[in-house]
Design an enzyme around this catalytic site. Structure first.
Site, PDB file in Angstrom:
ATOM      1  N   THR A 138      31.491  92.337  87.388  1.00  0.00           N
ATOM      2  CA  THR A 138      31.657  92.702  85.978  1.00  0.00           C
ATOM      3  C   THR A 138      30.298  92.927  85.344  1.00  0.00           C
ATOM      4  O   THR A 138      29.371  92.141  85.552  1.00  0.00           O
ATOM      5  CB  THR A 138      32.416  91.622  85.169  1.00  0.00           C
ATOM      6  OG1 THR A 138      32.334  91.935  83.781  1.00  0.00           O
ATOM      7  CG2 THR A 138      31.847  90.237  85.390  1.00  0.00           C
ATOM      8  N   ILE A 139      30.185  93.986  84.562  1.00  0.00           N
ATOM      9  CA  ILE A 139      28.927  94.215  83.852  1.00  0.00           C
ATOM     10  C   ILE A 139      28.773  93.237  82.695  1.00  0.00           C
ATOM     11  O   ILE A 139      27.689  93.103  82.136  1.00  0.00           O
ATOM     12  CB  ILE A 139      28.798  95.667  83.348  1.00  0.00           C
ATOM     13  CG1 ILE A 139      29.840  95.997  82.278  1.00  0.00           C
ATOM     14  CG2 ILE A 139      28.864  96.653  84.501  1.00  0.00           C
ATOM     15  CD1 ILE A 139      29.637  97.365  81.630  1.00  0.00           C
ATOM     16  N   ASP A 140      29.866  92.524  82.346  1.00  0.00           N
ATOM     17  CA  ASP A 140      29.791  91.539  81.265  1.00  0.00           C
ATOM     18  C   ASP A 140      29.034  90.279  81.684  1.00  0.00           C
ATOM     19  O   ASP A 140      28.624  89.487  80.825  1.00  0.00           O
ATOM     20  CB  ASP A 140      31.192  91.125  80.815  1.00  0.00           C
ATOM     21  CG  ASP A 140      31.969  92.263  80.176  1.00  0.00           C
ATOM     22  OD1 ASP A 140      31.378  93.347  79.967  1.00  0.00           O
ATOM     23  OD2 ASP A 140      33.167  92.074  79.895  1.00  0.00           O
ATOM     24  N   GLU A 306      29.343 104.788  79.740  1.00  0.00           N
ATOM     25  CA  GLU A 306      28.167 105.399  80.362  1.00  0.00           C
ATOM     26  C   GLU A 306      27.532 104.475  81.405  1.00  0.00           C
ATOM     27  O   GLU A 306      26.798 104.929  82.286  1.00  0.00           O
ATOM     28  CB  GLU A 306      27.096 105.737  79.306  1.00  0.00           C
ATOM     29  CG  GLU A 306      27.520 106.752  78.263  1.00  0.00           C
ATOM     30  CD  GLU A 306      28.107 106.097  77.020  1.00  0.00           C
ATOM     31  OE1 GLU A 306      28.024 106.710  75.952  1.00  0.00           O
ATOM     32  OE2 GLU A 306      28.634 104.973  77.127  1.00  0.00           O
ATOM     33  N   LEU A 307      27.796 103.182  81.304  1.00  0.00           N
ATOM     34  CA  LEU A 307      27.136 102.203  82.171  1.00  0.00           C
ATOM     35  C   LEU A 307      27.972 101.847  83.398  1.00  0.00           C
ATOM     36  O   LEU A 307      27.426 101.512  84.444  1.00  0.00           O
ATOM     37  CB  LEU A 307      26.868 100.912  81.392  1.00  0.00           C
ATOM     38  CG  LEU A 307      26.247 101.031  79.989  1.00  0.00           C
ATOM     39  CD1 LEU A 307      26.010  99.638  79.415  1.00  0.00           C
ATOM     40  CD2 LEU A 307      24.954 101.815  80.029  1.00  0.00           C
TER      41      LEU A 307
END
Length: 433
Positions: A138-140, A306-307
């Site tokens: 997860t980017i979180d 975008e990420l």
């Protein structure tokens, strides 16, 4: 006999939740390791969405050639979804049945806290028939790993986010405007804080900072109004604020209509991507600035999608290749019911049973520790109102002047926004040192 047993085993790989840079690298490494052991590898398409309905036609066999070079690519060659098989027992049973029909004996799931929870429930339902390992994605950066260990995808997302914010900072300085940049992070503000700190943005606002529990849309707006006023007192009219999307979950539901319509996903979470948090906060901030006689151009900008599918940077490629290898190796050696982690250069399985929050019954979520050095340093560099601004007569007078108010009026209007400011003990030298 040993070789025959291996050939009878099948390892399946499934991706759940939102995309994150490095997924394909996990798929590649796990496939290559399993294939070296003589196992057949199956790719399950689109998360749980198909197998929980018994749809198996999209399942594909993965060979070494199929995964060659994909570790450089963003996205997920298997697709992904937020389908949640734990909402209905029938769906959970159908997943286990589908895996049985496919002959799957080992399962690697790749995803965040919701995908991990589903993996736990599938492992419980299947029992000894299926070995399960989960790879934290997860980017979180909010899965319950030790504090110093990132989830994969976070580093790449921060890297790409910093480049975007850097460009916005230059535009803000050139045009004399403010940008309110909203970054992903439902429960944790790690990504917003990491982007803001690395880029040198003026302020980051994250859910964790509101420790008093007294928060609403107007308070969040006043934190930002205070930042704009302080920049003006310093002689500058431009700035960039990075906001965590999870702020929307702090706002009472009775106020969320001020941000737009509310939708929920399969896990009963508010669809934060459908709420225009930046635009909603921008409107409130502009209204409050106008009431002070301050005209400021503010542009809201979401940086999320975008990420998520960016090509992973080398640190995430190396990290995910290790994770994928270890997940496959763990299952091959007979391990099960654990999340894969790398700690101090060693593989450490984290048992599913230790990941459950006893209060919620769900997987625990890791949030930003506002008492940490990481947050303390970030906070000191932010342009925002501080307790010391109200304790120092000269500072207070300068801020009040920038807001067109008398010092006492400024104090009465804005002092409440610093009530959650943490102590700076993380920056103090230990006694006797």
């Amino acid at each position: 006999m040993a070789d025959a047993r291996k050939l009878a085993q099948k390892l399946a790989i499934l991706v759940g939740g939102g995309p994150a840079p490095g997924i394909n690298s996990v798929i590649s490494a796990a496939t290559l390791r399993a294939r070296l052991e003589g196992l057949e590898v199956l790719g399950l398409p689109n998360g749980y969405s198909e197998i929980m309905l018994g749809k198996l036609e999209g399942v594909r066999s993965l060979s070494a050639e199929d995964v060659r070079g994909i570790h450089f690519q963003g996205g997920a060659i298997l697709g992904t979804s937020r389908a949640n098989p734990t909402k209905q027992v029938a769906h959970l049973d159908r997943v286990v049945q589908s895996l049985g029909e496919l002959g799957v004996t080992q399962l690697i799931t790749i995803g965040g806290d919701d995908t991990a929870f589903s993996a736990m429930k599938i492992a419980e339902r299947a029992g000894a028939r299926l070995r399960v390992a989960h790879v934290p994605k997860t980017i979180d950066n909010d899965l319950a790993l030790p504090a110093h260990i990132d989830t994969f995808g976070f580093q790449t997302a921060r890297h790409v986010g910093v480049a975007l914010v850097k460009n916005l900072m230059i535009d803000a300085r050139t045009s004399g405007r403010w940008y309110f940049v909203v970054a992903m992070g439902r429960k944790a503000g790690s990504l917003a804080l990491g982007i803001a700190k690395a880029a040198g943005a003026n302020i980051a606002v994250i859910p964790e900072e509101f420790t008093s529990g007294k928060v609403n849309l107007d308070k969040i707006a006043d934190v930002l109004v205070g930042a704009v006023v302080k920049r003006r007192a310093q002689g500058a009219k431009d700035g960039v604020a990075v906001l965590a999307e999870g702020l929307a979950e702090l706002i009472p539901e009775s106020e969320l209509h001020r941000l737009g319509a509310i939708e929920r996903d399969e896990h009963d979470h508010i669809r934060l991507a459908e709420i225009d948090l930046g635009r909603g906060i921008r409107k409130v901030v502009e209204e409050r600035l106008r009431a002070l006689g301050i005209g400021t151009s503010i542009v809201s900008k979401d940086i999320g999608y975008e990420l998520r599918c960016a090509d992973p940077i080398p640190v995430d490629i190396e990290y995910t290749r290790d994770l994928g290898y270890c997940a496959a190796q763990f299952l091959i050696e007979g391990g099960s019911d654990a999340m894969v982690s790398l700690q101090e250069g060693r593989f450490v399985p984290i048992p599913f049973s230790s990941m459950i929050d006893p209060t919620t019954g769900r997987t625990r979520v890791r949030t930003v520790e506002i008492g940490s050095l990481r947050y303390a340093v970030a906070r000191r560099y932010m342009t925002r109102l501080r307790r010391e601004d109200f304790a120092d007569a000269d500072r207070l007078a300068a801020l009040a002047g920038a807001a067109g108010l008398a010092p006492d009026a400024f104090r009465n209007r804005f002092a409440y926004v610093v009530e959650d400011e943490p102590q700076t003990s993380a920056l103090r030298r230990p006694a006797g040192s």
